[in-house]
Design a protein around this motif. Structure first.
Motif, short mmCIF file in Angstrom:
data_model
loop_
_atom_site.label_atom_id
_atom_site.label_comp_id
_atom_site.label_asym_id
_atom_site.label_seq_id
_atom_site.Cartn_x
_atom_site.Cartn_y
_atom_site.Cartn_z
N ASP A 73 0.85 -1.19 0.00
CA ASP A 73 0.00 0.00 0.00
C ASP A 73 0.89 1.24 0.00
O ASP A 73 1.20 1.80 1.03
CB ASP A 73 -0.91 -0.02 1.23
N ALA A 74 1.32 1.66 -1.19
CA ALA A 74 2.16 2.86 -1.30
C ALA A 74 1.61 3.75 -2.39
O ALA A 74 2.35 4.37 -3.15
CB ALA A 74 3.61 2.47 -1.59
N SER A 75 0.29 3.83 -2.45
CA SER A 75 -0.34 4.62 -3.50
C SER A 75 -0.61 6.06 -3.07
O SER A 75 -0.96 6.89 -3.90
CB SER A 75 -1.67 3.97 -3.91
N ASN A 76 -0.42 6.36 -1.79
CA ASN A 76 -0.73 7.71 -1.33
C ASN A 76 0.40 8.31 -0.48
O ASN A 76 0.17 9.18 0.36
CB ASN A 76 -2.04 7.72 -0.54
N TYR A 77 1.63 7.81 -0.69
CA TYR A 77 2.80 8.40 -0.05
C TYR A 77 4.02 7.91 -0.82
O TYR A 77 3.90 7.23 -1.85
CB TYR A 77 2.88 8.02 1.44
N THR A 78 5.20 8.26 -0.35
CA THR A 78 6.45 7.82 -0.99
C THR A 78 7.13 6.77 -0.13
O THR A 78 7.33 6.98 1.07
CB THR A 78 7.40 9.01 -1.20
N LEU A 79 7.49 5.66 -0.74
CA LEU A 79 8.27 4.62 -0.07
C LEU A 79 9.61 4.52 -0.77
O LEU A 79 9.71 4.03 -1.90
CB LEU A 79 7.55 3.27 -0.12
N SER A 80 10.66 5.03 -0.13
CA SER A 80 12.00 4.97 -0.69
C SER A 80 12.60 3.61 -0.38
O SER A 80 12.56 3.14 0.76
CB SER A 80 12.88 6.07 -0.09
N LEU A 81 13.17 2.95 -1.41
CA LEU A 81 13.80 1.64 -1.25
C LEU A 81 15.30 1.78 -0.99
O LEU A 81 15.87 1.02 -0.22
CB LEU A 81 13.55 0.81 -2.49
N PHE A 82 15.94 2.74 -1.63
CA PHE A 82 17.33 3.10 -1.35
C PHE A 82 17.57 4.49 -1.90
O PHE A 82 16.83 4.98 -2.76
CB PHE A 82 18.33 2.09 -1.94
N ASP A 83 18.62 5.15 -1.40
CA ASP A 83 18.95 6.47 -1.92
C ASP A 83 20.39 6.83 -1.60
O ASP A 83 21.09 6.11 -0.88
CB ASP A 83 17.98 7.55 -1.41
N TRP A 84 20.82 7.95 -2.20
CA TRP A 84 22.11 8.55 -1.89
C TRP A 84 21.85 9.94 -1.31
O TRP A 84 21.01 10.68 -1.80
CB TRP A 84 22.97 8.72 -3.14
N LYS A 85 22.61 10.30 -0.28
CA LYS A 85 22.53 11.63 0.30
C LYS A 85 23.75 12.44 -0.09
O LYS A 85 24.89 11.95 0.01
CB LYS A 85 22.46 11.54 1.83
N ALA A 86 23.55 13.67 -0.55
CA ALA A 86 24.67 14.56 -0.83
C ALA A 86 25.34 14.94 0.47
O ALA A 86 24.66 15.29 1.45
CB ALA A 86 24.17 15.80 -1.57
N MET A 87 26.67 14.88 0.50
CA MET A 87 27.42 15.12 1.72
C MET A 87 28.20 16.42 1.65
O MET A 87 28.99 16.64 0.72
CB MET A 87 28.38 13.95 1.95
N TYR A 88 27.97 17.28 2.61
CA TYR A 88 28.70 18.53 2.76
C TYR A 88 29.53 18.38 4.03
O TYR A 88 28.99 18.44 5.14
CB TYR A 88 27.75 19.72 2.85
N GLY A 89 30.83 18.15 3.88
CA GLY A 89 31.62 17.75 5.04
C GLY A 89 31.14 16.38 5.50
O GLY A 89 31.07 15.44 4.71
N ASN A 90 30.76 16.29 6.76
CA ASN A 90 30.23 15.03 7.29
C ASN A 90 28.71 15.08 7.47
O ASN A 90 28.14 14.19 8.10
CB ASN A 90 30.88 14.70 8.64
N ALA A 91 28.07 16.11 6.92
CA ALA A 91 26.63 16.29 7.09
C ALA A 91 25.88 16.01 5.80
O ALA A 91 26.33 16.37 4.70
CB ALA A 91 26.33 17.71 7.57
N GLU A 92 24.72 15.36 5.92
CA GLU A 92 23.84 15.13 4.78
C GLU A 92 23.06 16.40 4.47
O GLU A 92 22.58 17.08 5.38
CB GLU A 92 22.84 14.01 5.08
N GLN A 93 22.92 16.72 3.19
CA GLN A 93 22.16 17.90 2.80
C GLN A 93 21.58 17.69 1.41
O GLN A 93 22.17 18.05 0.41
CB GLN A 93 23.05 19.15 2.83
#
Length: 261
Positions: A73-93
């Motif tokens: 049941d993922a017809s009315n929201y977002t279900l992320s299976l995997f992703d990459w986060k952009a890193m600025y120093g050691n922080a995700e942004q």
């Protein structure tokens, strides 16, 4: 905040981990209450350690298999299976790319454009950033549910880099010379279910279990696959290639910012 712990066991012939999510369990403060009201997001993700982040200019091959149930049941929201986060120093942004079920549609997405980014700070620990992102909706397929789906992605994070995405050994998207991370130093890989934008709907959000298997990252194709010649032979010469997509758009925020490409 997930009360159900991951289970490592055989599942449909593979060594796997099962990750279950219940809406009733809520989520971490900056997920669940991200925009002030409860119920926005919840997650259970594994992340690369900061010292192993894929640096700008480096090339990597990623592989994983996932299984979502037929009645997901993922017809009315977002279900992320995997992703990459952009890193600025050691922080995700900001998000650099990933694979999600968005309002019921299997969607692969990646950063594109000149890398310029606009960010809004929600609190001391949470920043929401927008950047030109290409969203590619795959045509509906019965094989994307109820059985193992194998994903391979070849990424070089750079202005002259590339993103190549295979689903069940078929190249579905390839974009070259337009993979700009902006000011980020690299991208960190995460996998595991991450449900968000649930607070935009008042319908009940059902529980879900996602299985994962064969998760790997390597510097060469041969380290993760025995079919490299077949995979690499599918890479086209053109800078933008997609196969069997129902919709292609570049967005920088909500739906009103999207444009076809």
């Amino acid at each position: 905040n997930m009360k159900i712990k991951p289970v490592f066991a055989k599942f449909k012939g593979r060594d796997a981990v099962a990750i279950s999510m219940r809406y009733a369990d809520g989520g971490a403060q900056n997920d669940w209450y991200r925009f002030g009201t409860p119920g926005h997001a919840q997650r259970y993700q594994w992340s690369e350690r900061v010292k192993y982040v894929a640096e700008r200019g480096s090339e990597y091959w990623y592989k994983l298999s996932y299984h979502v149930p037929n009645d997901i049941d993922a017809s009315n929201y977002t279900l992320s299976l995997f992703d990459w986060k952009a890193m600025y120093g050691n922080a995700e942004q900001g998000v650099a790319g990933g694979l999600s079920i968005i309002n019921g549609r299997l969607t692969f997405y990646m950063l594109t454009g000149d890398g310029s980014q606009s960010c809004q700070r929600l609190n001391d620990q949470s920043v929401v950033c927008q950047q030109d992102t290409a969203f590619l909706n795959l045509r509906p397929s019965a094989s994307h549910k109820g059985e193992w789906v194998e994903v391979i992605v070849n990424v070089k994070w750079d202005e002259e880099g590339h993103v190549r995405f295979w689903l069940n050994d078929k190249l579905r998207a390839a974009v070259s010379s337009n993979n700009n991370l902006g000011g980020a130093r690299g991208a960190k890989f995460k996998f595991g279910p991450y449900r968000n934008h649930m607070d935009e709907f008042r319908t009940p959000i059902k529980d879900v279990t996602v299985h994962y298997s064969e998760v790997a990252r390597a510097k060469t194709c041969s380290e993760i696959s025995d079919n490299c010649d077949m995979l690499i032979n599918q890479i086209p010469s053109q800078k933008v290639f997609t196969f069997n997509m129902s919709h292609r758009a570049i967005c920088n925020g909500g739906g009103e910012t999207c444009r076809r490409f």
